[in-house]
Scaffold this motif. Sequence first.
Motif, PDB file in Angstrom:
ATOM      1  N   GLU A 198      15.323  63.409  50.556  1.00 39.23           N
ATOM      2  CA  GLU A 198      15.696  64.284  49.544  1.00 39.23           C
ATOM      3  C   GLU A 198      15.136  65.757  49.922  1.00 39.23           C
ATOM      4  O   GLU A 198      14.122  65.998  50.510  1.00 39.23           O
ATOM      5  CB  GLU A 198      15.307  64.085  48.061  1.00 39.23           C
ATOM      6  CG  GLU A 198      16.186  62.930  47.611  1.00 39.23           C
ATOM      7  CD  GLU A 198      17.715  63.198  47.336  1.00 39.23           C
ATOM      8  OE1 GLU A 198      18.208  64.031  47.713  1.00 39.23           O
ATOM      9  OE2 GLU A 198      18.282  62.068  46.834  1.00 39.23           O
ATOM     10  N   MET A 211      18.477  60.834  41.408  1.00 34.52           N
ATOM     11  CA  MET A 211      18.930  61.694  40.237  1.00 34.52           C
ATOM     12  C   MET A 211      18.382  60.948  39.158  1.00 34.52           C
ATOM     13  O   MET A 211      17.775  61.539  38.027  1.00 34.52           O
ATOM     14  CB  MET A 211      20.142  62.031  40.225  1.00 34.52           C
ATOM     15  CG  MET A 211      20.683  63.360  41.254  1.00 34.52           C
ATOM     16  SD  MET A 211      22.122  63.915  41.109  1.00 34.52           S
ATOM     17  CE  MET A 211      23.065  63.389  42.433  1.00 34.52           C
ATOM     18  N   GLY A 237      16.517  69.923  45.533  1.00 34.77           N
ATOM     19  CA  GLY A 237      17.501  69.488  44.714  1.00 34.77           C
ATOM     20  C   GLY A 237      18.139  68.084  45.274  1.00 34.77           C
ATOM     21  O   GLY A 237      18.260  67.964  46.356  1.00 34.77           O
ATOM     22  N   PHE A 238      18.061  67.330  44.333  1.00 35.07           N
ATOM     23  CA  PHE A 238      18.262  65.926  45.040  1.00 35.07           C
ATOM     24  C   PHE A 238      19.945  65.579  45.046  1.00 35.07           C
ATOM     25  O   PHE A 238      20.779  66.088  43.979  1.00 35.07           O
ATOM     26  CB  PHE A 238      17.937  64.813  43.799  1.00 35.07           C
ATOM     27  CG  PHE A 238      16.243  64.895  43.876  1.00 35.07           C
ATOM     28  CD1 PHE A 238      15.548  65.321  44.961  1.00 35.07           C
ATOM     29  CD2 PHE A 238      15.574  64.575  42.488  1.00 35.07           C
ATOM     30  CE1 PHE A 238      14.173  65.763  44.509  1.00 35.07           C
ATOM     31  CE2 PHE A 238      14.562  64.679  42.704  1.00 35.07           C
ATOM     32  CZ  PHE A 238      13.463  65.422  43.607  1.00 35.07           C
ATOM     33  N   ARG A 239      20.296  64.844  45.919  1.00 38.59           N
ATOM     34  CA  ARG A 239      21.784  64.537  46.181  1.00 38.59           C
ATOM     35  C   ARG A 239      22.223  62.950  45.706  1.00 38.59           C
ATOM     36  O   ARG A 239      23.293  62.861  45.661  1.00 38.59           O
ATOM     37  CB  ARG A 239      22.151  64.757  47.824  1.00 38.59           C
ATOM     38  CG  ARG A 239      21.820  66.284  48.059  1.00 38.59           C
ATOM     39  CD  ARG A 239      22.751  67.293  47.315  1.00 38.59           C
ATOM     40  NE  ARG A 239      22.548  68.532  47.955  1.00 38.59           N
ATOM     41  CZ  ARG A 239      22.193  69.465  47.124  1.00 38.59           C
ATOM     42  NH1 ARG A 239      21.387  69.301  46.027  1.00 38.59           N
ATOM     43  NH2 ARG A 239      22.038  70.742  47.634  1.00 38.59           N
ATOM     44  N   LYS A 240      21.277  62.006  46.056  1.00 42.82           N
ATOM     45  CA  LYS A 240      21.553  60.730  45.743  1.00 42.82           C
ATOM     46  C   LYS A 240      21.268  60.486  44.480  1.00 42.82           C
ATOM     47  O   LYS A 240      20.580  60.755  43.748  1.00 42.82           O
ATOM     48  CB  LYS A 240      20.454  59.956  46.707  1.00 42.82           C
ATOM     49  CG  LYS A 240      20.523  59.949  48.291  1.00 42.82           C
ATOM     50  CD  LYS A 240      19.489  59.362  48.920  1.00 42.82           C
ATOM     51  CE  LYS A 240      19.056  59.715  50.329  1.00 42.82           C
ATOM     52  NZ  LYS A 240      17.996  59.029  51.041  1.00 42.82           N
ATOM     53  N   SER A 241      22.471  59.772  44.017  1.00 41.48           N
ATOM     54  CA  SER A 241      22.686  59.184  42.540  1.00 41.48           C
ATOM     55  C   SER A 241      21.564  58.625  42.105  1.00 41.48           C
ATOM     56  O   SER A 241      21.132  58.751  41.043  1.00 41.48           O
ATOM     57  CB  SER A 241      23.885  58.562  42.234  1.00 41.48           C
ATOM     58  OG  SER A 241      23.950  57.602  42.998  1.00 41.48           O
TER      59      SER A 241
END
Length: 101
Positions: free
Chosen positions: A70, A80, A73-77
């Motif tokens: 990551e 998150m 700001g996280f992108r992988k659900s």
Amino acid sequence: MEKLLGGTPTEIPQVYKERSPVFKADKIKTPLLILQGSVDAVVPPGQAEDIVKTIREKEGRVEYVLFEGEGHGFRKSENMKAALEKELAFYEDVFGLKKAA
């Protein structure tokens, strides 16, 4: 590089130093949770780890979670979700809240 604070770190190093939390970590007294991306180019993991080290040396409370792959700001659900769950657990513990049934 954009001139974010009126110049680059090379042009105005004192401004960057004055505003960087890395140089103020020894003053942190409040419990702190750091959720960090392993490939964060804005706040590299080493900077977060320096803050963690400083707070721990001062016997402060800090929790650190590194999310592999990551950035800022996280992108992988799944990350998150894990970050939100960790944040909630942290608040529950710090504020002495009971988990909802």
